[in-house]
Design an enzyme around this catalytic site. Structure first.
Site, short mmCIF file in Angstrom:
data_model
loop_
_atom_site.label_atom_id
_atom_site.label_comp_id
_atom_site.label_asym_id
_atom_site.label_seq_id
_atom_site.Cartn_x
_atom_site.Cartn_y
_atom_site.Cartn_z
N GLU A 272 0.72 -1.27 0.20
CA GLU A 272 -0.03 0.00 -0.05
C GLU A 272 1.07 1.23 0.06
O GLU A 272 2.07 1.08 0.45
CB GLU A 272 -0.62 -0.03 1.23
CG GLU A 272 -2.11 -0.76 1.14
CD GLU A 272 -3.09 -0.75 2.34
OE1 GLU A 272 -2.92 0.31 3.19
OE2 GLU A 272 -3.98 -1.51 2.55
N ARG B 78 -3.94 6.14 -24.51
CA ARG B 78 -4.16 5.83 -26.07
C ARG B 78 -5.73 5.18 -25.82
O ARG B 78 -6.06 4.57 -26.74
CB ARG B 78 -3.21 4.74 -26.28
CG ARG B 78 -1.84 5.55 -26.86
CD ARG B 78 -0.74 4.51 -26.99
NE ARG B 78 -0.03 4.07 -25.81
CZ ARG B 78 0.92 3.29 -25.65
NH1 ARG B 78 1.38 2.67 -27.07
NH2 ARG B 78 1.47 2.81 -24.67
N HIS C 273 -1.57 12.32 -26.12
CA HIS C 273 -1.80 11.50 -27.34
C HIS C 273 -2.90 11.87 -28.19
O HIS C 273 -2.63 11.97 -29.40
CB HIS C 273 -2.21 10.10 -26.69
CG HIS C 273 -2.24 9.28 -27.80
ND1 HIS C 273 -1.24 8.96 -28.90
CD2 HIS C 273 -3.51 8.45 -28.22
CE1 HIS C 273 -2.02 8.14 -29.90
NE2 HIS C 273 -3.11 7.74 -29.55
N LYS D 156 0.50 3.35 -42.65
CA LYS D 156 0.73 2.20 -41.74
C LYS D 156 -0.40 1.44 -41.47
O LYS D 156 -1.77 2.06 -41.20
CB LYS D 156 1.35 2.53 -40.24
CG LYS D 156 1.44 1.39 -39.55
CD LYS D 156 1.89 2.10 -37.84
CE LYS D 156 0.64 2.73 -37.15
NZ LYS D 156 0.98 2.82 -35.90
N ARG E 205 -2.10 -1.69 -39.21
CA ARG E 205 -1.78 -2.38 -38.06
C ARG E 205 -2.66 -3.45 -37.95
O ARG E 205 -4.04 -3.30 -37.73
CB ARG E 205 -2.03 -1.59 -36.68
CG ARG E 205 -1.40 -2.39 -35.61
CD ARG E 205 -1.70 -1.45 -34.27
NE ARG E 205 -0.91 -0.04 -34.14
CZ ARG E 205 0.07 -0.04 -33.53
NH1 ARG E 205 0.80 -1.11 -32.85
NH2 ARG E 205 0.96 1.16 -33.51
N GLY F 198 8.27 -0.02 -30.12
CA GLY F 198 9.18 0.55 -31.28
C GLY F 198 8.83 -0.20 -32.47
O GLY F 198 9.41 0.31 -33.48
N THR G 141 6.12 0.54 -34.81
CA THR G 141 5.79 1.33 -35.57
C THR G 141 6.90 2.25 -36.27
O THR G 141 7.13 2.35 -37.27
CB THR G 141 4.93 2.72 -34.76
OG1 THR G 141 3.87 2.06 -34.14
CG2 THR G 141 4.53 3.66 -35.88
C1 R5P Z 1 0.14 5.57 -31.86
O1 R5P Z 1 -1.05 6.11 -32.34
C2 R5P Z 1 0.99 6.29 -31.07
O2 R5P Z 1 1.22 7.71 -31.57
C3 R5P Z 1 2.41 5.62 -31.54
O3 R5P Z 1 2.66 5.57 -32.79
C4 R5P Z 1 2.59 4.09 -30.88
O4 R5P Z 1 1.71 4.23 -29.46
C5 R5P Z 1 3.76 3.40 -31.07
O5 R5P Z 1 3.65 2.20 -30.62
P1 R5P Z 1 4.74 1.15 -30.70
O6 R5P Z 1 6.09 1.64 -30.55
O7 R5P Z 1 4.43 0.00 -29.98
O8 R5P Z 1 4.50 0.73 -32.51
#
Ligand code: R5P
Length: 311
Positions: A36, A93, A127, A191, A193, A223, A225
């Site tokens: 705690e 996010r 974000h 991109k 996903r 990392g 993206t």
């Molecule tokens: C997504 O909309 C955010 O702006 C980042 O691009 C994302 O959170 C990066 O995540 P990761 O490094 O896991 O690809």
């Protein structure tokens, strides 16, 4: 005014206090044996304008709970105004329902902060800017872009630059940075996903051949993206790819992914305290945003303009 800190990023809190030429408020934020959290403020804060510095990064739930308990302690100690300084806003996010029967956790966090007693929030590169609307208290969302632009000009200013957004959602942020770099041209990585945590680069919108590319984003987490985008840009003939990312979340194997990637360099800020691995990586450099946050705090306390910091 007073500057207090939880345990999430003490070096940043100390640097902000140093900028403001103030000591950190004397307080203990510690754990009982059962984990705690317990907070004890060792000096009078009655009637004070208090800024609590606590990014809600990993371990996000512990750091969030510390922040809530610090705010509760300050409120019960009769602080006049409490500002939650959250350089990295965890859960940001989760700002919409991605499907039926799912939460909007960013809104829940906003409710928790308000309910705990926060009077204001100060964040950096949220974000999504709309998250400010989750609060019915004043919020200030700072941008790391001026700090990044100064570094880019100093290091890469003599090269033929191209600012690149790693996805369509980041175009506004990328355009703002390009404007600060003498209206450098802009490219976009389209991109797709497939599943959460995985990313796939489809194609590049814009001609990056012969350009030193500057990728800009708010968060690097796994990392995926960024490293995929860097490879795609190099494949299209970019001379180099450097990434400027505000929040180095860098979870799991992200540091080694960056180290083994086509990126020339990853530049992050100290919004989140860097891990040992990140600090030791030759490819990762950290810019401080302590003066930016310190100046914003000074202006909030003085009731002068914060937005003019970005003119
Ligand atoms: C997504 O909309 C955010 O702006 C980042 O691009 C994302 O959170 C990066 O995540 P990761 O490094 O896991 O690809």
């Amino acid at each position: 005014m007073k500057i207090m800190s939880g345990n999430s990023n003490l070096p940043l809190a100390r640097a902000i206090a140093g900028y403001l030429e103030l000591p950190l408020t004397d307080a203990a934020v510690r754990r009982f044996a059962d984990e705690e959290i317990f907070v004890e403020i060792h000096e009078n804060v009655r009637g004070e304008d208090v800024f609590v510095v606590q990014p809600t990064s990993y371990p996000v739930n512990d750091n969030l709970m510390e922040l809530l308990i610090c705010i509760d302690a300050l409120r019960r100690a009769s602080a006049k105004r409490i500002t939650a300084v959250i350089p990295y806003f965890g859960y940001a996010r989760q700002d919409r329902k991605p499907g039926p029967r799912t939460p909007i956790s960013a809104k829940l966090v906003a409710n928790l902060l308000t309910e705990a007693g926060a009077d204001r929030v100060l964040s950096v590169d949220l974000h999504a800017g709309q998250i400010q609307g989750f609060f019915d208290i004043p919020t200030d969302n700072l941008f790391a872009a001026p700090v990044m632009a100064a570094d880019i000009q100093a290091r890469y200013g003599d090269q033929s630059l191209m600012v690149v957004s790693p996805d369509v959602g980041g175009v506004v942020r990328a355009r703002a940075l390009a404007k600060r770099l003498d209206n450098a041209p802009l490219a976009i990585v389209d991109k797709r996903r497939d599943k959460p945590g995985q990313s796939e680069v489809m194609n590049i919108i814009g001609d990056v051949k012969g350009r030193a590319c500057i990728l800009i984003d708010d968060i690097i987490d796994s990392g995926g993206t960024l490293c995929n985008a860097a490879q795609a840009l190099m494949d299209e003939g970019a001379t180099s790819v450097t990434a400027y990312i505000t929040h180095g979340v860098l979870s799991g194997a992200a540091v080694s992914r960056v180290t083994n990637s086509a990126l020339k360099e990853l530049v992050i800020t100290d919004s989140i305290q860097a891990t040992e691995a990140a600090q030791q990586s030759d490819k990762i450099r950290i810019l401080t945003i302590a003066p930016l946050i310190g100046e914003a705090i000074r202006r909030i306390a003085d009731e002068s303009s914060v937005s003019s910091l970005f003119d």
